[in-house]
Design a protein around this motif. Structure first.
Motif, PDB file in Angstrom:
ATOM      1  N   PHE A   1       9.731  10.765  26.001  1.00 22.27           N
ATOM      2  CA  PHE A   1       8.942  11.909  25.561  1.00 22.27           C
ATOM      3  C   PHE A   1       7.872  11.494  24.549  1.00 22.27           C
ATOM      4  O   PHE A   1       6.701  11.859  24.686  1.00 22.27           O
ATOM      5  CB  PHE A   1       9.845  12.979  24.937  1.00 22.27           C
ATOM      6  CG  PHE A   1       9.066  14.123  24.333  1.00 22.27           C
ATOM      7  CD1 PHE A   1       8.566  15.128  25.137  1.00 22.27           C
ATOM      8  CD2 PHE A   1       8.808  14.170  22.963  1.00 22.27           C
ATOM      9  CE1 PHE A   1       7.815  16.176  24.590  1.00 22.27           C
ATOM     10  CE2 PHE A   1       8.070  15.199  22.410  1.00 22.27           C
ATOM     11  CZ  PHE A   1       7.574  16.213  23.222  1.00 22.27           C
ATOM     12  N   GLN A   2       8.279  10.743  23.527  1.00 22.37           N
ATOM     13  CA  GLN A   2       7.327  10.396  22.469  1.00 22.37           C
ATOM     14  C   GLN A   2       6.207   9.501  22.994  1.00 22.37           C
ATOM     15  O   GLN A   2       5.035   9.689  22.631  1.00 22.37           O
ATOM     16  CB  GLN A   2       8.054   9.710  21.302  1.00 22.37           C
ATOM     17  CG  GLN A   2       9.156  10.535  20.650  1.00 22.37           C
ATOM     18  CD  GLN A   2       8.649  11.799  19.975  1.00 22.37           C
ATOM     19  OE1 GLN A   2       7.445  12.024  19.856  1.00 22.37           O
ATOM     20  NE2 GLN A   2       9.571  12.639  19.525  1.00 22.37           N
TER      21      GLN A   2
ATOM     22  N   VAL B   1       1.750   5.941  14.704  1.00 22.40           N
ATOM     23  CA  VAL B   1       2.707   5.573  13.661  1.00 22.40           C
ATOM     24  C   VAL B   1       3.943   6.448  13.752  1.00 22.40           C
ATOM     25  O   VAL B   1       5.083   5.971  13.681  1.00 22.40           O
ATOM     26  CB  VAL B   1       2.053   5.703  12.265  1.00 22.40           C
ATOM     27  CG1 VAL B   1       3.060   5.389  11.164  1.00 22.40           C
ATOM     28  CG2 VAL B   1       0.838   4.799  12.146  1.00 22.40           C
ATOM     29  N   LEU B   2       3.721   7.753  13.930  1.00 29.27           N
ATOM     30  CA  LEU B   2       4.830   8.700  14.024  1.00 29.27           C
ATOM     31  C   LEU B   2       5.705   8.425  15.241  1.00 29.27           C
ATOM     32  O   LEU B   2       6.935   8.559  15.175  1.00 29.27           O
ATOM     33  CB  LEU B   2       4.275  10.118  14.095  1.00 29.27           C
ATOM     34  CG  LEU B   2       5.291  11.254  14.199  1.00 29.27           C
ATOM     35  CD1 LEU B   2       6.152  11.332  12.939  1.00 29.27           C
ATOM     36  CD2 LEU B   2       4.596  12.590  14.451  1.00 29.27           C
ATOM     37  N   THR B   3       5.095   8.018  16.342  1.00 31.91           N
ATOM     38  CA  THR B   3       5.861   7.736  17.565  1.00 31.91           C
ATOM     39  C   THR B   3       6.916   6.662  17.313  1.00 31.91           C
ATOM     40  O   THR B   3       8.076   6.815  17.709  1.00 31.91           O
ATOM     41  CB  THR B   3       4.907   7.302  18.695  1.00 31.91           C
ATOM     42  OG1 THR B   3       4.030   8.378  19.010  1.00 31.91           O
ATOM     43  CG2 THR B   3       5.686   6.901  19.939  1.00 31.91           C
ATOM     44  N   LEU B   4       6.522   5.576  16.646  1.00 32.68           N
ATOM     45  CA  LEU B   4       7.494   4.523  16.345  1.00 32.68           C
ATOM     46  C   LEU B   4       8.578   5.033  15.394  1.00 32.68           C
ATOM     47  O   LEU B   4       9.750   4.685  15.545  1.00 32.68           O
ATOM     48  CB  LEU B   4       6.788   3.312  15.735  1.00 32.68           C
ATOM     49  CG  LEU B   4       5.781   2.563  16.609  1.00 32.68           C
ATOM     50  CD1 LEU B   4       5.397   1.240  15.941  1.00 32.68           C
ATOM     51  CD2 LEU B   4       6.328   2.296  18.007  1.00 32.68           C
ATOM     52  N   LYS B   5       8.190   5.842  14.421  1.00 32.83           N
ATOM     53  CA  LYS B   5       9.170   6.399  13.490  1.00 32.83           C
ATOM     54  C   LYS B   5      10.244   7.183  14.225  1.00 32.83           C
ATOM     55  O   LYS B   5      11.443   7.026  13.976  1.00 32.83           O
ATOM     56  CB  LYS B   5       8.475   7.334  12.489  1.00 32.83           C
ATOM     57  CG  LYS B   5       8.009   6.702  11.217  1.00 32.83           C
ATOM     58  CD  LYS B   5       7.571   7.813  10.266  1.00 32.83           C
ATOM     59  CE  LYS B   5       7.036   7.237   8.980  1.00 32.83           C
ATOM     60  NZ  LYS B   5       6.591   8.310   8.073  1.00 32.83           N
ATOM     61  N   LEU B   6       9.803   8.069  15.131  1.00 28.35           N
ATOM     62  CA  LEU B   6      10.742   8.968  15.797  1.00 28.35           C
ATOM     63  C   LEU B   6      11.587   8.238  16.836  1.00 28.35           C
ATOM     64  O   LEU B   6      12.780   8.528  16.983  1.00 28.35           O
ATOM     65  CB  LEU B   6       9.971  10.128  16.438  1.00 28.35           C
ATOM     66  CG  LEU B   6       9.224  11.030  15.435  1.00 28.35           C
ATOM     67  CD1 LEU B   6       8.450  12.122  16.158  1.00 28.35           C
ATOM     68  CD2 LEU B   6      10.189  11.632  14.419  1.00 28.35           C
ATOM     69  N   VAL B   7      10.996   7.295  17.551  1.00 23.06           N
ATOM     70  CA  VAL B   7      11.783   6.498  18.505  1.00 23.06           C
ATOM     71  C   VAL B   7      12.799   5.648  17.741  1.00 23.06           C
ATOM     72  O   VAL B   7      13.966   5.538  18.133  1.00 23.06           O
ATOM     73  CB  VAL B   7      10.860   5.620  19.368  1.00 23.06           C
ATOM     74  CG1 VAL B   7      11.682   4.647  20.214  1.00 23.06           C
ATOM     75  CG2 VAL B   7       9.989   6.490  20.269  1.00 23.06           C
TER      76      VAL B   7
END
Length: 459
Positions: free
Chosen positions: A98-99, A125-131
């Motif tokens: 999803f991300q 940046v946020l994508t890596l954080k959430l994954v």
């Protein structure tokens, strides 16, 4: 009132308004950190989460307006996945799918033929954080003995609350340009544990100001020299008319100057993290360390003559994230080269959909492969080892550094020009010298090894 002021400021600096907004937003992190230290350090976790959430949302609104909803949607979906799917492989795969799909869709629908500062910039940046959050939550359900040391540090013992995930995602010290850090580190920050004097704000003002000063120094260098080394110059008739040596030197100097915009942003943002305490990394040899959020090893970056050294000094937290969550989790493939290629492929896609990214990262892999073979040759050859340790080394270092900087800028041409027609034009103008140089080196290194490395005697 703010818009005309920003427009005048951007005109006086000769920088686009979105770039000025971004720099101001990174700098605003310092007063935010000061408010946290002075007034909020002893407040309950809920207050701190709300402060981080609303300060981050304000920065997002200042830069991207209503488009901040993209990050809000992804944060909410990520929380629901953790809460509803539990500690399962399905959660990790769903989060990753999803991300990454949301990020790539954003790239696709906002793509232009030049680099623009838009909502997809902090979103990557946020994508890596959430994954990474999904991976850490999954690891928290395993036996500690089955986890690596890195995984044990990041593993989550319980599902975080929505407010906790939101505060972690929008934390002003890392929302816009990074660095990457785990939710466990964020939880320790909120609990007041990241300090050299437990229970009190950390003595980190001086270390933070040192990073700020260093980052500001590089920002000034970029502001002074950046206008002379524009990406657009590559596509002009004037560049085409310059002699070959000039075009090569321009690529070298352009690459150095261009990278300073990343260096300055990361080092200034690191100072914000140090000021809050997030950069605290314990004590080594009796000295408190503040490098937990370091995204740059500036001295190594400036002095190393090796491509591997530059990679090790640059965008450290993102590379560490990719190593921890991609490269090392592909151990089941049983092949380091395949894991390395897969990791670079992931980073290529994460950066965007342009062909220039593919060429840049494939070139990086080829250059590193050749360099490692060359290092092994020098190490195994008595003649080359003596030469490397001789009084001639300073001269060798100068030549090596020239080649290093030249061929570091070379693949970045494709990275920054994006599209096939543009980077092909530039590479044609310098006769594909980077490709030719490393291809020839790759082909002749085995013969040099035969000639320069003594054969092992067999008894």
């Amino acid at each position: 009132m703010a818009a005309p002021l920003l427009q005048k400021l951007s005109e006086s600096l000769g920088s686009p308004e979105p770039a000025v907004r971004l720099i101001l937003s990174i700098l605003i992190g310092y007063p935010c950190a000061a408010v946290y230290r002075q007034f909020l350090f002893h407040q309950p976790a809920t207050v701190l989460h709300l402060f981080h959430l609303f300060s981050g949302l304000a920065l997002a609104a200042f830069n991207f307006g209503a488009q901040l909803y993209h990050s809000a949607v992804c944060v909410l979906v990520q929380f629901l996945m953790l809460r509803l799917m539990g500690r399962t492989v399905t959660t990790v795969l769903s989060s990753f799918t999803f991300q990454m799909f949301y990020l790539l869709a954003g790239y696709y629908y906002t793509a232009t033929e030049q680099y623009d500062i838009k909502w997809t910039m902090p979103h990557c940046v946020l994508t890596l954080k959430l994954v990474g959050l999904a991976f850490d939550y999954y690891d928290g359900g395993k036996e500690p003995s089955k986890l690596s040391a890195e995984q044990r540090i990041g593993a989550l013992s319980s599902v975080p609350s929505l407010l906790e995930v939101a505060g972690f995602s929008y934390f002003y010290g890392g929302f816009l340009v990074g660095p990457q850090f785990t939710l466990r580190s964020y939880q320790k920050l909120v609990a007041g544990e990241l300090s050299d004097c437990p229970g009190q704000p950390p003595n980190s003002v001086f270390p933070a100001m040192k990073r700020f000063a260093l980052g500001f120094f590089f920002l000034v260098i970029y502001a002074i020299f950046g206008p002379y080394y524009q990406d657009s110059y590559y596509l002009t008739d004037e560049f085409e008319a310059q002699p070959f040596w000039y075009r090569c030197v321009f690529i070298l100097l352009w690459g150095k100057v261009m990278l300073y915009k990343y260096v300055s942003c990361w080092v200034i943002a690191e100072g914000v993290c140090i000021l809050t305490g997030l950069g605290y990394n314990g004590m080594v040899d009796g000295k408190h360390q503040w490098d937990a959020c370091a995204n740059m090893k500036v001295w190594l970056f400036e002095t190393t003559p090796l491509f591997g050294g530059t990679i090790a000094s640059f965008n450290i937290n993102t590379n560490a994230w990719a190593a921890r969550h991609v490269f090392k989790r592909l151990k089941f493939l049983g092949n380091k080269t395949l894991s390395h290629v897969s990791t670079l492929l992931f980073l290529t896609i994460w950066h965007g959909l342009h062909s220039g990214y593919i060429l840049c990262f494939s070139m990086e892999f080829f250059i590193i492969t050749v360099e490692r073979q060359a290092q092994a040759l020098v190490r195994d050859s008595p003649l080359l080892t003596r030469l490397a340790n001789s009084p001639l080394y300073p001269l060798i270092y100068v030549v090596q550094q020239f080649l290093h900087w030249l061929f570091m800028g070379y693949p970045l041409v494709a990275f920054c020009l994006f599209t096939y027609d543009k980077w092909l034009k530039v590479y044609s103008s310098v006769y594909f010298c980077g490709h030719v140089f490393f291809l020839v080196a790759y082909l002749i290194l085995p013969y040099l090894r035969k000639a320069l490395v003594p054969k092992k005697r067999t008894e």
